[in-house]
Design a protein around this motif. Sequence first.
Motif, PDB file in Angstrom:
ATOM      1  N   LYS A 195      -7.955   6.429   1.618  1.00  0.00           N
ATOM      2  CA  LYS A 195      -8.460   5.547   0.563  1.00  0.00           C
ATOM      3  C   LYS A 195      -7.492   4.391   0.365  1.00  0.00           C
ATOM      4  N   PHE A 196      -7.979   3.204   0.634  1.00  0.00           N
ATOM      5  CA  PHE A 196      -7.173   1.987   0.574  1.00  0.00           C
ATOM      6  C   PHE A 196      -8.158   0.833   0.411  1.00  0.00           C
ATOM      7  N   TRP A 254       0.812  -1.214   0.000  1.00  0.00           N
ATOM      8  CA  TRP A 254       0.000   0.000   0.000  1.00  0.00           C
ATOM      9  C   TRP A 254       0.851   1.272   0.000  1.00  0.00           C
ATOM     10  N   GLU A 255       2.133   1.149   0.280  1.00  0.00           N
ATOM     11  CA  GLU A 255       3.010   2.312   0.242  1.00  0.00           C
ATOM     12  C   GLU A 255       3.091   2.921  -1.157  1.00  0.00           C
ATOM     13  N   VAL A 256       2.782   2.146  -2.193  1.00  0.00           N
ATOM     14  CA  VAL A 256       2.902   2.650  -3.563  1.00  0.00           C
ATOM     15  C   VAL A 256       1.637   3.365  -4.024  1.00  0.00           C
ATOM     16  N   LEU A 257       0.527   3.251  -3.308  1.00  0.00           N
ATOM     17  CA  LEU A 257      -0.731   3.818  -3.794  1.00  0.00           C
ATOM     18  C   LEU A 257      -0.640   5.313  -4.116  1.00  0.00           C
ATOM     19  N   PRO A 258       0.017   6.140  -3.286  1.00  0.00           N
ATOM     20  CA  PRO A 258       0.094   7.565  -3.629  1.00  0.00           C
ATOM     21  C   PRO A 258       1.066   7.869  -4.777  1.00  0.00           C
ATOM     22  N   ASN A 265      -6.895   4.128  -9.572  1.00  0.00           N
ATOM     23  CA  ASN A 265      -5.682   4.091  -8.753  1.00  0.00           C
ATOM     24  C   ASN A 265      -5.317   2.656  -8.369  1.00  0.00           C
ATOM     25  N   VAL A 266      -4.951   1.893  -9.395  1.00  0.00           N
ATOM     26  CA  VAL A 266      -4.683   0.466  -9.190  1.00  0.00           C
ATOM     27  C   VAL A 266      -3.463   0.009  -9.983  1.00  0.00           C
ATOM     28  N   VAL A 267      -2.869  -1.068  -9.494  1.00  0.00           N
ATOM     29  CA  VAL A 267      -1.893  -1.825 -10.264  1.00  0.00           C
ATOM     30  C   VAL A 267      -2.469  -3.223 -10.449  1.00  0.00           C
ATOM     31  N   ILE A 268      -2.729  -3.576 -11.705  1.00  0.00           N
ATOM     32  CA  ILE A 268      -3.223  -4.889 -12.068  1.00  0.00           C
ATOM     33  C   ILE A 268      -2.052  -5.655 -12.677  1.00  0.00           C
ATOM     34  N   ASN A 284     -17.168  -5.457 -11.590  1.00  0.00           N
ATOM     35  CA  ASN A 284     -16.290  -5.294 -10.426  1.00  0.00           C
ATOM     36  C   ASN A 284     -15.929  -3.821 -10.220  1.00  0.00           C
ATOM     37  N   TYR A 285     -15.715  -3.442  -8.956  1.00  0.00           N
ATOM     38  CA  TYR A 285     -15.106  -2.149  -8.645  1.00  0.00           C
ATOM     39  C   TYR A 285     -13.778  -2.420  -7.958  1.00  0.00           C
ATOM     40  N   VAL A 286     -12.711  -1.858  -8.517  1.00  0.00           N
ATOM     41  CA  VAL A 286     -11.373  -2.032  -7.947  1.00  0.00           C
ATOM     42  C   VAL A 286     -10.749  -0.651  -7.820  1.00  0.00           C
ATOM     43  N   GLY A 287     -10.642  -0.167  -6.583  1.00  0.00           N
ATOM     44  CA  GLY A 287     -10.092   1.156  -6.340  1.00  0.00           C
ATOM     45  C   GLY A 287      -9.030   1.135  -5.273  1.00  0.00           C
ATOM     46  N   ASP A 288      -7.942   1.889  -5.503  1.00  0.00           N
ATOM     47  CA  ASP A 288      -6.851   2.017  -4.525  1.00  0.00           C
ATOM     48  C   ASP A 288      -6.401   0.643  -4.046  1.00  0.00           C
ATOM     49  N   SER A 289      -6.119  -0.208  -5.025  1.00  0.00           N
ATOM     50  CA  SER A 289      -5.829  -1.610  -4.751  1.00  0.00           C
ATOM     51  C   SER A 289      -4.727  -2.131  -5.661  1.00  0.00           C
TER      52      SER A 289
END
Length: 224
Positions: free
Chosen positions: A169-170, A28-32, A109-112, A122-127
């Motif tokens: 947001k996480f 989660w450190e990479v989210l911002p 705001n995701v890395v897939i 699906n909803y995928v946010g800050d993930s």
Amino acid sequence: MNNAKIANLYSLDQTIAKDLFEGKQYPWEVLPLISEFIIKLGNTLDLDKFEKRGENIWVAKSATVAPSAYLNGPLIIDEGAEIRHCAFIRGNAIVGKNSVIGNSTELKNVVIFNNVQVPHYNYVGDSILGYKSHMGAGSITSNVKSDKTLVVVKDSYDTKEEIETGLKKFGAMLGDHVEVGCNSVLNPGTVLGKNCSVYPTSSVRGVIPNNSIFKDKEHVIKKR
């Protein structure tokens, strides 16, 4: 909290965003940092393989994007990915090789990672979704607490440790090969270890260790 560390969750060779995780302990450190990273990486991509569509949007020429899909930058869609009918990509998103973003699926705001499937509603946010992870139809990541306080990651099943993230947001961190059952909700700060499976219609929170089956909060068992 070893179960939540990057090294125990992800095969970093399975994402174009490998360098984003360098020097970080928890994912989660990479989210911002996702937005800035996409812009920097996008401007280095091989234009024989990628085309630039609008501002800060790079789409691999081998990717398939439905005409009805909405793409907003910063965004990278890697080779072989499939963006289906009415997908809504709001920005700050990296979609890995051969991944599927399905009908009416929303990303923000995701890395897939590579070979991920989020194929239906699906909803995928800050993930962050690891290699070959899959979210069943209607499953979502809830990324803001109802009381709007900052998200705390809680390892309720192992060390009882808690980590304050400093993030409002996480959504969820899914390790490699995670399977999430249909119509499940992954509550803010959820971490699912490698090879975990979640029963359909579950409400999940906290850190679930690698190789576990989540039936409900009272029944988290190890895979045999």
